[in-house]
Design a protein around this motif. Sequence first.
Motif, PDB file in Angstrom:
ATOM      1  N   ALA A  45      75.593 100.715 103.023  1.00  0.00           N
ATOM      2  CA  ALA A  45      75.577  99.268 102.789  1.00  0.00           C
ATOM      3  C   ALA A  45      76.029  98.512 104.037  1.00  0.00           C
ATOM      4  O   ALA A  45      75.535  97.413 104.316  1.00  0.00           O
ATOM      5  N   ARG A  46      76.946  99.089 104.793  1.00  0.00           N
ATOM      6  CA  ARG A  46      77.403  98.440 106.033  1.00  0.00           C
ATOM      7  C   ARG A  46      76.277  98.287 107.039  1.00  0.00           C
ATOM      8  O   ARG A  46      76.273  97.363 107.847  1.00  0.00           O
ATOM      9  N   GLN A  47      75.328  99.212 107.011  1.00  0.00           N
ATOM     10  CA  GLN A  47      74.219  99.168 107.965  1.00  0.00           C
ATOM     11  C   GLN A  47      73.002  98.422 107.436  1.00  0.00           C
ATOM     12  O   GLN A  47      72.086  98.118 108.201  1.00  0.00           O
ATOM     13  N   ARG A  48      72.985  98.118 106.139  1.00  0.00           N
ATOM     14  CA  ARG A  48      71.796  97.518 105.535  1.00  0.00           C
ATOM     15  C   ARG A  48      71.457  96.171 106.169  1.00  0.00           C
ATOM     16  O   ARG A  48      72.335  95.320 106.371  1.00  0.00           O
ATOM     17  N   VAL A  49      70.188  95.983 106.485  1.00  0.00           N
ATOM     18  CA  VAL A  49      69.713  94.704 107.009  1.00  0.00           C
ATOM     19  C   VAL A  49      69.096  93.930 105.849  1.00  0.00           C
ATOM     20  O   VAL A  49      68.133  94.377 105.224  1.00  0.00           O
ATOM     21  N   LEU A  50      69.667  92.768 105.539  1.00  0.00           N
ATOM     22  CA  LEU A  50      69.199  91.948 104.434  1.00  0.00           C
ATOM     23  C   LEU A  50      68.016  91.090 104.872  1.00  0.00           C
ATOM     24  O   LEU A  50      67.625  91.096 106.040  1.00  0.00           O
ATOM     25  N   SER A  51      67.465  90.347 103.952  1.00  0.00           N
ATOM     26  CA  SER A  51      66.350  89.464 104.294  1.00  0.00           C
ATOM     27  C   SER A  51      66.796  88.457 105.343  1.00  0.00           C
ATOM     28  O   SER A  51      67.919  87.955 105.303  1.00  0.00           O
ATOM     29  N   GLY A  52      65.926  88.200 106.290  1.00  0.00           N
ATOM     30  CA  GLY A  52      66.274  87.288 107.380  1.00  0.00           C
ATOM     31  C   GLY A  52      67.012  87.971 108.512  1.00  0.00           C
ATOM     32  O   GLY A  52      67.385  87.316 109.487  1.00  0.00           O
ATOM     33  N   GLY A  53      67.240  89.290 108.387  1.00  0.00           N
ATOM     34  CA  GLY A  53      67.896  90.027 109.462  1.00  0.00           C
ATOM     35  C   GLY A  53      69.408  90.028 109.412  1.00  0.00           C
ATOM     36  O   GLY A  53      70.048  90.611 110.285  1.00  0.00           O
ATOM     37  N   ARG A  99      73.285  90.806 107.838  1.00  0.00           N
ATOM     38  CA  ARG A  99      73.976  91.932 107.213  1.00  0.00           C
ATOM     39  C   ARG A  99      75.116  91.386 106.368  1.00  0.00           C
ATOM     40  O   ARG A  99      75.480  90.217 106.464  1.00  0.00           O
ATOM     41  N   TYR A 100      75.665  92.235 105.530  1.00  0.00           N
ATOM     42  CA  TYR A 100      76.787  91.810 104.711  1.00  0.00           C
ATOM     43  C   TYR A 100      77.949  91.379 105.613  1.00  0.00           C
ATOM     44  O   TYR A 100      78.215  91.989 106.650  1.00  0.00           O
ATOM     45  N   SER A 101      78.641  90.357 105.174  1.00  0.00           N
ATOM     46  CA  SER A 101      79.770  89.846 105.941  1.00  0.00           C
ATOM     47  C   SER A 101      81.016  90.704 105.742  1.00  0.00           C
ATOM     48  O   SER A 101      81.803  90.892 106.676  1.00  0.00           O
ATOM     49  N   ALA A 102      81.205  91.188 104.530  1.00  0.00           N
ATOM     50  CA  ALA A 102      82.383  91.998 104.219  1.00  0.00           C
ATOM     51  C   ALA A 102      82.015  92.990 103.126  1.00  0.00           C
ATOM     52  O   ALA A 102      81.349  92.641 102.157  1.00  0.00           O
ATOM     53  N   ILE A 103      82.448  94.228 103.298  1.00  0.00           N
ATOM     54  CA  ILE A 103      82.159  95.278 102.323  1.00  0.00           C
ATOM     55  C   ILE A 103      83.457  96.037 102.042  1.00  0.00           C
ATOM     56  O   ILE A 103      84.197  96.372 102.967  1.00  0.00           O
ATOM     57  N   ARG A 147      79.815  91.440 100.241  1.00  0.00           N
ATOM     58  CA  ARG A 147      79.717  89.976 100.266  1.00  0.00           C
ATOM     59  C   ARG A 147      78.737  89.489 101.324  1.00  0.00           C
ATOM     60  O   ARG A 147      78.656  90.041 102.422  1.00  0.00           O
ATOM     61  N   TYR A 148      78.034  88.418 100.993  1.00  0.00           N
ATOM     62  CA  TYR A 148      77.146  87.775 101.966  1.00  0.00           C
ATOM     63  C   TYR A 148      77.935  86.934 102.961  1.00  0.00           C
ATOM     64  O   TYR A 148      77.531  86.784 104.115  1.00  0.00           O
ATOM     65  N   ARG A 198      80.293  83.175  93.347  1.00  0.00           N
ATOM     66  CA  ARG A 198      79.216  83.412  92.402  1.00  0.00           C
ATOM     67  C   ARG A 198      77.877  83.588  93.128  1.00  0.00           C
ATOM     68  O   ARG A 198      77.511  82.753  93.982  1.00  0.00           O
ATOM     69  N   ASP A 199      77.173  84.635  92.827  1.00  0.00           N
ATOM     70  CA  ASP A 199      75.869  84.978  93.417  1.00  0.00           C
ATOM     71  C   ASP A 199      75.933  85.198  94.928  1.00  0.00           C
ATOM     72  O   ASP A 199      74.894  85.255  95.591  1.00  0.00           O
ATOM     73  N   GLY A 200      77.135  85.334  95.444  1.00  0.00           N
ATOM     74  CA  GLY A 200      77.296  85.512  96.889  1.00  0.00           C
ATOM     75  C   GLY A 200      77.695  86.918  97.272  1.00  0.00           C
ATOM     76  O   GLY A 200      78.246  87.135  98.353  1.00  0.00           O
ATOM     77  N   TRP A 201      77.385  87.881  96.408  1.00  0.00           N
ATOM     78  CA  TRP A 201      77.736  89.268  96.712  1.00  0.00           C
ATOM     79  C   TRP A 201      76.892  90.219  95.869  1.00  0.00           C
ATOM     80  O   TRP A 201      76.261  89.797  94.892  1.00  0.00           O
ATOM     81  N   ASP A 202      76.869  91.471  96.257  1.00  0.00           N
ATOM     82  CA  ASP A 202      76.168  92.514  95.514  1.00  0.00           C
ATOM     83  C   ASP A 202      77.166  93.568  95.068  1.00  0.00           C
ATOM     84  O   ASP A 202      78.134  93.878  95.781  1.00  0.00           O
ATOM     85  N   LEU A 203      76.913  94.142  93.896  1.00  0.00           N
ATOM     86  CA  LEU A 203      77.756  95.194  93.353  1.00  0.00           C
ATOM     87  C   LEU A 203      76.980  96.505  93.395  1.00  0.00           C
ATOM     88  O   LEU A 203      75.861  96.587  92.890  1.00  0.00           O
ATOM     89  N   TYR A 204      77.587  97.516  94.007  1.00  0.00           N
ATOM     90  CA  TYR A 204      76.986  98.855  94.054  1.00  0.00           C
ATOM     91  C   TYR A 204      77.804  99.778  93.160  1.00  0.00           C
ATOM     92  O   TYR A 204      79.003  99.971  93.393  1.00  0.00           O
ATOM     93  N   GLN A 205      77.174 100.314  92.138  1.00  0.00           N
ATOM     94  CA  GLN A 205      77.843 101.220  91.218  1.00  0.00           C
ATOM     95  C   GLN A 205      77.398 102.641  91.506  1.00  0.00           C
ATOM     96  O   GLN A 205      76.214 102.970  91.398  1.00  0.00           O
ATOM     97  N   ALA A 206      78.321 103.492  91.904  1.00  0.00           N
ATOM     98  CA  ALA A 206      78.019 104.872  92.277  1.00  0.00           C
ATOM     99  C   ALA A 206      78.169 105.785  91.064  1.00  0.00           C
ATOM    100  O   ALA A 206      79.267 105.905  90.509  1.00  0.00           O
TER     101      ALA A 206
END
Length: 358
Positions: free
Chosen positions: A45-53, A55-59, A75-76, A82-90
């Motif tokens: 997730a730290r390396q993931r490139v989001l839309s528009g190029g 990356r997450y601001s804080a993980i 976090r974006y 609200r709606d400013g982050w993604d949740l990854y469930q392992a």
Amino acid sequence: MPPKPGTTRKPRKTQHVTAGGVIQPSSQVLLLNPDQWEEFILAAARQRVLSGGARYSAIKRLGGAGDGGRDIEARYGPALVRDGWDLYQAKHYRQGLTQSDAFPEMAKFFKQLALKTYPRPNFYYFCCPHAVGNELHNTMAAGGAAFKVKFVDAWKNEKTGMKGRAAELTLDVQAAIDDFDFDRFIECPVHDLLAWHALDKAAHYHLFGIVPERGDDDPMPAQPAAHEGVYVDELLRVYTEHKASPVALADLPGSEYEDHFDSHRQIFYCAEGLQRFSRDIYPNEPEFDRLLDMVHAGIRPTVAQFRLKTGMERVDAAVERASTLKVQESRLSPQLRGGDLPGTCHHLVIRDGLKWVK
């Protein structure tokens, strides 16, 4: 096996391969324990490139007691909004994720939203090394509305992993369910996680035992190229000294120096292949120059010996000494071929102005 007469073998290109006996990364992730799986998702997730190029601001990894049903919080922006982050469930199980596995986790998630432990995320990713099972996949593929109906029905009727939990479906929890678009529950495929993780090549190669494999070197051209000029001129000075009369490039064919010259050009091109390999594998690091430094330090005492009186003696002694050097500390060492280290002597003539004729 050599090519058949009349055929041309296609040159092998430099590539990365798993080391001997090492299985492919897509299979290796199945062997990770739950903690290692969470760490792998965090790194990916730290390396993931989001839309528009972007990356997450804080993980942050939160897996374990008190995580509130969120193993990885991405976090974006700097704030958790609200709606400013993604949740990854392992979920690292020995089989594909089932509805009975997923529904209790989703219930925990909605209870935490109702308690306002954290704001609503943008996406909720299921991360499973064996992927989402067929039944859950089909349920999710039917669309968010149908997925929601099936989940709420399972909770109310205490089935599909929700036995004894109907009382937990309070009005506040139902409101949190109604506030979330179930199309935002998404399976995060292993191949995506691997692709993101691979953006940090050094970490990816280290984790999965991936090593570079050197391709074929370019063939030596019949005539010296422009970039060979410096070391070729130095060899011509060696021959001129040895013959005690001028020797030019045009004089070499058929002369006593022809084989000597061709053999030294050949090892120069061996080292050229190593240099090209180094640029391909370590594009931002001077690995070849570091190797040249090692070779220079190793041959310098030899070249400086008083017993060597001529340029011919020095060049031959330097090449012989270079061939015996141990350079295990170089990251290029595992890919060395026979002529590489001797050939670096001529690269040192170009780079450092090494002289054979005093």
